[in-house]
Design a protein around this motif. Structure first.
Motif, PDB file in Angstrom:
ATOM      1  N   GLU A 150      20.466  32.567  29.410  1.00  0.00           N
ATOM      2  CA  GLU A 150      20.538  33.947  28.946  1.00  0.00           C
ATOM      3  C   GLU A 150      21.912  34.237  28.361  1.00  0.00           C
ATOM      4  OE1 GLU A 150      19.395  36.879  31.849  1.00  0.00           O
ATOM      5  OE2 GLU A 150      17.544  35.823  32.312  1.00  0.00           O
ATOM      6  N   SER A 151      22.948  33.753  29.018  1.00  0.00           N
ATOM      7  CA  SER A 151      24.313  33.953  28.536  1.00  0.00           C
ATOM      8  C   SER A 151      24.498  33.275  27.186  1.00  0.00           C
ATOM      9  CB  SER A 151      25.302  33.400  29.561  1.00  0.00           C
ATOM     10  OG  SER A 151      26.613  33.510  29.075  1.00  0.00           O
ATOM     11  N   ASP A 152      23.988  32.042  27.056  1.00  0.00           N
ATOM     12  CA  ASP A 152      24.085  31.314  25.795  1.00  0.00           C
ATOM     13  C   ASP A 152      23.341  32.056  24.696  1.00  0.00           C
ATOM     14  OD1 ASP A 152      25.586  29.408  27.060  1.00  0.00           O
ATOM     15  OD2 ASP A 152      23.987  27.890  27.152  1.00  0.00           O
ATOM     16  N   LYS A 153      22.164  32.558  25.003  1.00  0.00           N
ATOM     17  CA  LYS A 153      21.362  33.282  24.020  1.00  0.00           C
ATOM     18  C   LYS A 153      22.080  34.557  23.600  1.00  0.00           C
ATOM     19  CE  LYS A 153      16.719  34.965  23.102  1.00  0.00           C
ATOM     20  NZ  LYS A 153      16.829  34.713  21.691  1.00  0.00           N
ATOM     21  N   LYS A 154      22.671  35.233  24.578  1.00  0.00           N
ATOM     22  CA  LYS A 154      23.410  36.464  24.287  1.00  0.00           C
ATOM     23  C   LYS A 154      24.576  36.153  23.353  1.00  0.00           C
ATOM     24  CE  LYS A 154      25.286  40.444  26.755  1.00  0.00           C
ATOM     25  NZ  LYS A 154      25.625  40.982  28.072  1.00  0.00           N
ATOM     26  N   ASP A 155      25.306  35.064  23.643  1.00  0.00           N
ATOM     27  CA  ASP A 155      26.421  34.659  22.790  1.00  0.00           C
ATOM     28  C   ASP A 155      25.939  34.347  21.376  1.00  0.00           C
ATOM     29  OD1 ASP A 155      28.101  34.972  24.932  1.00  0.00           O
ATOM     30  OD2 ASP A 155      28.290  32.811  25.374  1.00  0.00           O
TER      31      ASP A 155
ATOM     32  N   GLU B  52      25.372  35.831  15.727  1.00  0.00           N
ATOM     33  CA  GLU B  52      24.480  36.086  14.600  1.00  0.00           C
ATOM     34  C   GLU B  52      24.715  37.479  14.044  1.00  0.00           C
ATOM     35  OE1 GLU B  52      19.749  36.408  14.163  1.00  0.00           O
ATOM     36  OE2 GLU B  52      20.458  34.535  15.046  1.00  0.00           O
ATOM     37  N   GLU B  53      24.902  38.452  14.953  1.00  0.00           N
ATOM     38  CA  GLU B  53      25.170  39.814  14.505  1.00  0.00           C
ATOM     39  C   GLU B  53      26.476  39.867  13.720  1.00  0.00           C
ATOM     40  OE1 GLU B  53      25.067  42.629  17.715  1.00  0.00           O
ATOM     41  OE2 GLU B  53      23.017  42.089  18.268  1.00  0.00           O
ATOM     42  N   GLU B  54      27.519  39.191  14.221  1.00  0.00           N
ATOM     43  CA  GLU B  54      28.801  39.160  13.520  1.00  0.00           C
ATOM     44  C   GLU B  54      28.643  38.519  12.152  1.00  0.00           C
ATOM     45  OE1 GLU B  54      31.632  37.137  15.986  1.00  0.00           O
ATOM     46  OE2 GLU B  54      31.540  38.666  17.555  1.00  0.00           O
ATOM     47  N   HIS B  55      27.874  37.446  12.104  1.00  0.00           N
ATOM     48  CA  HIS B  55      27.650  36.732  10.848  1.00  0.00           C
ATOM     49  C   HIS B  55      26.884  37.632   9.874  1.00  0.00           C
ATOM     50  CE1 HIS B  55      27.307  33.282   8.253  1.00  0.00           C
ATOM     51  NE2 HIS B  55      25.989  33.437   8.190  1.00  0.00           N
ATOM     52  N   MET B  56      25.923  38.375  10.370  1.00  0.00           N
ATOM     53  CA  MET B  56      25.143  39.269   9.523  1.00  0.00           C
ATOM     54  C   MET B  56      26.019  40.396   9.000  1.00  0.00           C
ATOM     55  SD  MET B  56      21.496  39.555  11.383  1.00  0.00           S
ATOM     56  CE  MET B  56      20.340  39.460  10.046  1.00  0.00           C
TER      57      MET B  56
END
Length: 149
Positions: A118-123, A128-132
């Motif tokens: 879950e932590s990895d997915k959150k990261d 991805e949000e930052e990249h977007m």
């Protein structure tokens, strides 16, 4: 309760295995002897259960426990089997405790693994949000360059 007397017999495979373990190699047991041993074992189990049930009823309980069985063995005058029975019971309890501890450890490991995932997915989602967020700025700059040209 059993509908037929045959339903009270222990499984033949179990009886055969017990007989083979108890006798030296090379000793054969007839089918008739195996059947007699099976019936005798079934009668013994029923009698021991009945005696143990009496102890549970005296204690106003509906559940038989190991103490009831031990008391029943004494009442049936099987004292010489008490020590091996106690040792078997202790070995069983230790085995169950080990299984329980292993199960709890497995559960904890599984929880840790899912927490890490879950932590990895959150990261990954945050990256991805930052990249977007960065992509639209780059696209806007490219569009502005085209408009200027």
């Amino acid at each position: 309760m059993a509908e037929r007397p045959e339903d009270l017999n222990l499984p033949n495979a179990v009886i055969t295995r017990i007989i083979k373990e108890a006798l030296p190699d090379g000793v054969n047991v007839s089918k008739e002897a195996r059947r007699a041993i099976s019936q005798a074992a079934s009668v013994f189990v029923l009698y021991a259960t009945s005696c143990a049930n009496n102890f549970a009823m005296k204690a106003k309980r509906k559940t038989l426990n190991a103490g009831d069985v031990m008391s029943a063995m004494e009442e049936m005058e099987f004292e010489r089997f008490m020590q091996p029975l106690r040792e078997s019971l202790e070995a069983f309890k230790k085995g169950q405790k080990g299984k329980k501890e292993a199960s709890e450890q497995k559960k904890k490991d599984k929880e840790k693994k899912s927490d890490v995932e879950e932590s990895d997915k959150k990261d990954e989602d945050e990256e991805e949000e930052e990249h977007m967020d960065e992509e639209p700025e780059a696209e806007n700059e490219a569009e502005e360059d085209e408009v200027e040209n």
